[in-house]
Design a protein around this motif. Structure first.
Motif, short mmCIF file in Angstrom:
data_model
loop_
_atom_site.label_atom_id
_atom_site.label_comp_id
_atom_site.label_asym_id
_atom_site.label_seq_id
_atom_site.Cartn_x
_atom_site.Cartn_y
_atom_site.Cartn_z
N GLY A 158 0.80 -1.22 0.00
CA GLY A 158 0.00 0.00 0.00
C GLY A 158 0.84 1.27 0.00
N THR A 159 2.12 1.15 -0.38
CA THR A 159 2.96 2.35 -0.41
C THR A 159 3.00 2.93 -1.83
OG1 THR A 159 4.88 0.95 -0.72
CG2 THR A 159 4.45 1.72 1.51
N LEU A 160 3.24 4.21 -1.89
CA LEU A 160 3.29 4.90 -3.18
C LEU A 160 4.59 5.69 -3.29
CD1 LEU A 160 2.10 6.22 -5.78
CD2 LEU A 160 0.96 7.85 -4.31
N LEU A 161 5.32 5.41 -4.37
CA LEU A 161 6.53 6.17 -4.66
C LEU A 161 6.20 7.07 -5.84
CD1 LEU A 161 9.67 6.48 -4.18
CD2 LEU A 161 9.94 4.84 -6.03
N HIS A 162 6.30 8.38 -5.63
CA HIS A 162 5.89 9.32 -6.66
C HIS A 162 7.10 10.11 -7.14
CE1 HIS A 162 2.84 12.67 -7.92
NE2 HIS A 162 3.45 12.11 -8.93
N LEU A 163 7.41 10.01 -8.42
CA LEU A 163 8.52 10.77 -9.00
C LEU A 163 7.92 11.88 -9.86
CD1 LEU A 163 10.72 7.81 -10.32
CD2 LEU A 163 10.77 8.82 -8.06
N ILE A 164 8.32 13.11 -9.54
CA ILE A 164 7.83 14.25 -10.34
C ILE A 164 9.03 14.83 -11.08
CG2 ILE A 164 6.64 16.48 -10.27
CD1 ILE A 164 5.61 15.51 -7.45
N ILE A 165 8.90 14.93 -12.39
CA ILE A 165 10.02 15.41 -13.19
C ILE A 165 9.73 16.84 -13.66
CG2 ILE A 165 11.46 14.93 -15.23
CD1 ILE A 165 10.06 12.01 -14.95
N HIS A 166 10.59 17.78 -13.25
CA HIS A 166 10.47 19.13 -13.81
C HIS A 166 11.85 19.77 -13.89
CE1 HIS A 166 10.55 20.59 -9.65
NE2 HIS A 166 9.64 19.68 -9.40
N ASP A 167 12.10 20.44 -14.99
CA ASP A 167 13.39 21.09 -15.27
C ASP A 167 14.55 20.10 -15.13
OD1 ASP A 167 11.94 23.36 -15.56
OD2 ASP A 167 12.25 24.03 -13.50
N ASN A 168 14.42 18.94 -15.70
CA ASN A 168 15.44 17.89 -15.64
C ASN A 168 15.81 17.46 -14.23
OD1 ASN A 168 15.68 17.59 -18.38
ND2 ASN A 168 17.23 19.22 -18.54
N LYS A 169 14.94 17.79 -13.27
CA LYS A 169 15.18 17.34 -11.89
C LYS A 169 14.06 16.40 -11.48
CE LYS A 169 17.78 21.30 -10.25
NZ LYS A 169 17.70 22.56 -9.53
N VAL A 170 14.43 15.42 -10.65
CA VAL A 170 13.43 14.45 -10.20
C VAL A 170 13.18 14.64 -8.72
CG1 VAL A 170 12.84 12.00 -10.05
CG2 VAL A 170 14.27 12.80 -11.92
N GLU A 171 11.92 14.87 -8.40
CA GLU A 171 11.55 15.00 -6.99
C GLU A 171 10.90 13.68 -6.57
OE1 GLU A 171 8.59 17.75 -4.35
OE2 GLU A 171 9.17 18.49 -6.33
N VAL A 172 11.35 13.13 -5.46
CA VAL A 172 10.84 11.82 -5.02
C VAL A 172 10.00 12.00 -3.77
CG1 VAL A 172 11.47 9.47 -4.37
CG2 VAL A 172 12.94 10.76 -5.92
N MET A 173 8.81 11.41 -3.78
CA MET A 173 7.95 11.47 -2.59
C MET A 173 7.45 10.08 -2.24
SD MET A 173 5.72 14.93 -2.82
CE MET A 173 5.12 14.69 -4.46
N ASN A 174 7.52 9.77 -0.97
CA ASN A 174 7.03 8.47 -0.49
C ASN A 174 5.77 8.69 0.32
OD1 ASN A 174 8.46 6.02 -1.07
ND2 ASN A 174 10.25 7.03 -0.22
N SER A 175 4.76 7.92 0.09
CA SER A 175 3.55 8.05 0.91
C SER A 175 2.76 6.74 0.86
CB SER A 175 2.69 9.20 0.40
OG SER A 175 2.33 8.95 -0.94
N ARG A 176 1.60 6.77 1.46
CA ARG A 176 0.72 5.60 1.39
C ARG A 176 -0.54 5.99 0.64
NH1 ARG A 176 1.94 1.34 4.54
NH2 ARG A 176 -0.11 0.47 4.22
N TYR A 177 -1.07 5.09 -0.14
CA TYR A 177 -2.37 5.37 -0.76
C TYR A 177 -3.40 4.51 -0.05
CZ TYR A 177 -1.72 0.96 -3.27
OH TYR A 177 -1.53 -0.34 -3.58
N SER A 178 -4.67 4.90 -0.17
CA SER A 178 -5.68 4.17 0.60
C SER A 178 -5.73 2.73 0.10
CB SER A 178 -7.04 4.83 0.45
OG SER A 178 -7.44 4.77 -0.89
N HIS A 179 -5.65 1.83 1.02
CA HIS A 179 -5.62 0.42 0.68
C HIS A 179 -7.02 -0.07 0.35
CE1 HIS A 179 -3.45 -3.25 0.48
NE2 HIS A 179 -2.38 -2.68 1.01
N VAL A 180 -7.08 -1.16 -0.40
CA VAL A 180 -8.36 -1.64 -0.89
C VAL A 180 -9.33 -2.01 0.19
CG1 VAL A 180 -9.31 -3.08 -2.66
CG2 VAL A 180 -6.82 -3.02 -2.26
N ASN A 181 -9.14 -3.22 0.70
CA ASN A 181 -10.19 -3.63 1.61
C ASN A 181 -9.76 -3.45 3.06
OD1 ASN A 181 -9.09 -6.14 2.59
ND2 ASN A 181 -9.45 -6.91 0.53
N PHE A 182 -10.77 -3.07 3.82
CA PHE A 182 -10.56 -2.75 5.23
C PHE A 182 -10.01 -3.96 5.98
CE2 PHE A 182 -12.32 -2.48 9.55
CZ PHE A 182 -11.68 -1.34 9.96
#
Lengths: 235, 84
Positions: A158-182
């Protein structure tokens, strides 16, 4: 005599100051070397990142039926999770004939994947398994949006690794997304809490010994540890 | 063997915990089993054993034994419970 004494003290002071100066110089030198080392290490990393070129990537469609079946069975067990991430993904129109294998020259692991169709034309979704020898890692959903954002959803943890690319730079963010079943989330949280408690009582040397003794005399300690572990893993 | 005797009381409260930790270390029990057993030990077993000892030492009435399940209630008798 007093003047000789004075001159001795003055000499000692001078020697002391000189020693301190050299000490400081040594410290500065060490610090400078450390900074240079860190910068050079960072530069090296940047260089290696630049070295990953498209010609080093190997890509082919999968002919191996067994691997395709593995991908399809893994995908079918995560349909709900994927649908939760984006309901626009059309799960019943997956073309497994176009399953692919991608790897980088000189690297051990390889990615097995299949593209998923979606009603949203701006995002490309790929279901991916990373294979390292015989081992297959946890399944991931990769979402590429306009070549500016890449999201790696780990469907098991349930973890999310988000890479955002702008101006030839990569920003990395780690977070959790809502998991499927309770139910799954409760199970994960319970398992993690149990592991944390077991770890506290068995893997921390003298701290674990102390924890055991304290629990024998003050049993509320066990409850407190359980509460702390639950808070850490479930909130 | 009587819980009046401190050593027997110590044996009764330390052994289960020791065994649990040993079995966990050896990998004979899962972390979930360990956690459930530890909570049972901390919430029910230990307070009840302490309550029975306090009753045998004539420190509390028989009807007060369930009160030992209240967290920290036993602490007021800590000296009687743990003195050798």
């Amino acid at each position: 005599m007093p003047s000789a004494e004075y001159s001795d003290t003055a000499l000692n002071l001078k020697v002391g100051k000189l020693k301190n100066f050299y000490k400081m110089k040594k410290t500065h030198l060490m610090l400078s070397l450390l900074v240079i080392f860190i910068f050079s290490a960072c530069n090296k990393k940047a260089e290696t990142e630049e070295l990953i070129k498209p010609e080093n990537l190997q890509f082919s469609f999968l002919n191996d039926n067994e691997t395709v079946i593995k991908i399809s069975s893994s995908l079918s067990s995560f349909i709900n999770s994927i649908h939760q991430i984006d309901p626009n993904i059309i799960m019943n129109e997956v073309d497994f004939n176009k399953s692919f294998i991608a790897s980088e020259k000189g690297q051990i692991g390889e990615a097995l994947g299949v593209n998923l169709k979606t009603r949203d034309t701006e995002i490309i979704y790929t279901f991916m398994l990373v294979r390292n020898g015989d081992k297959i890692g946890s399944p991931k959903l990769v979402a590429i949006e306009n070549r500016k954002s890449i999201k790696y959803y780990d469907l098991e943890s349930g973890t999310l690794l988000h890479l955002i690319i702008h101006d030839n730079k990569v920003e990395v963010m780690n977070s959790r997304y809502s998991h499927v079943n309770f139910q799954q989330r409760v199970f994960d949280c319970g398992q993690a809490t149990a592991n944390c408690i077991a770890d506290a009582y068995s893997n921390h040397g003298w701290t674990s010994v102390w924890l055991g003794i304290q629990s024998a005399f003050l049993p509320q300690t066990a409850v407190a540890i359980a509460a702390a572990c639950a808070a850490k893993n479930c909130l | 063997m009587n819980l009046k005797f401190s050593f027997f009381y110590y044996f009764m409260i330390i052994t289960p915990l020791l065994l649990l930790i040993l079995f966990l270390k050896k990998g004979d029990i899962t972390s979930v089993f360990f956690t459930i057993s530890l909570l049972f030990y901390g919430i029910i077993y230990h307070p009840l054993i302490s309550g029975i000892r306090l009753f045998l030492l004539n420190k509390i009435e028989k009807s007060e034994i369930p009160k030992t399940l209240i967290p920290f209630w036993n602490l007021r008798f800590a000296k009687d419970l743990y003195s050798l």
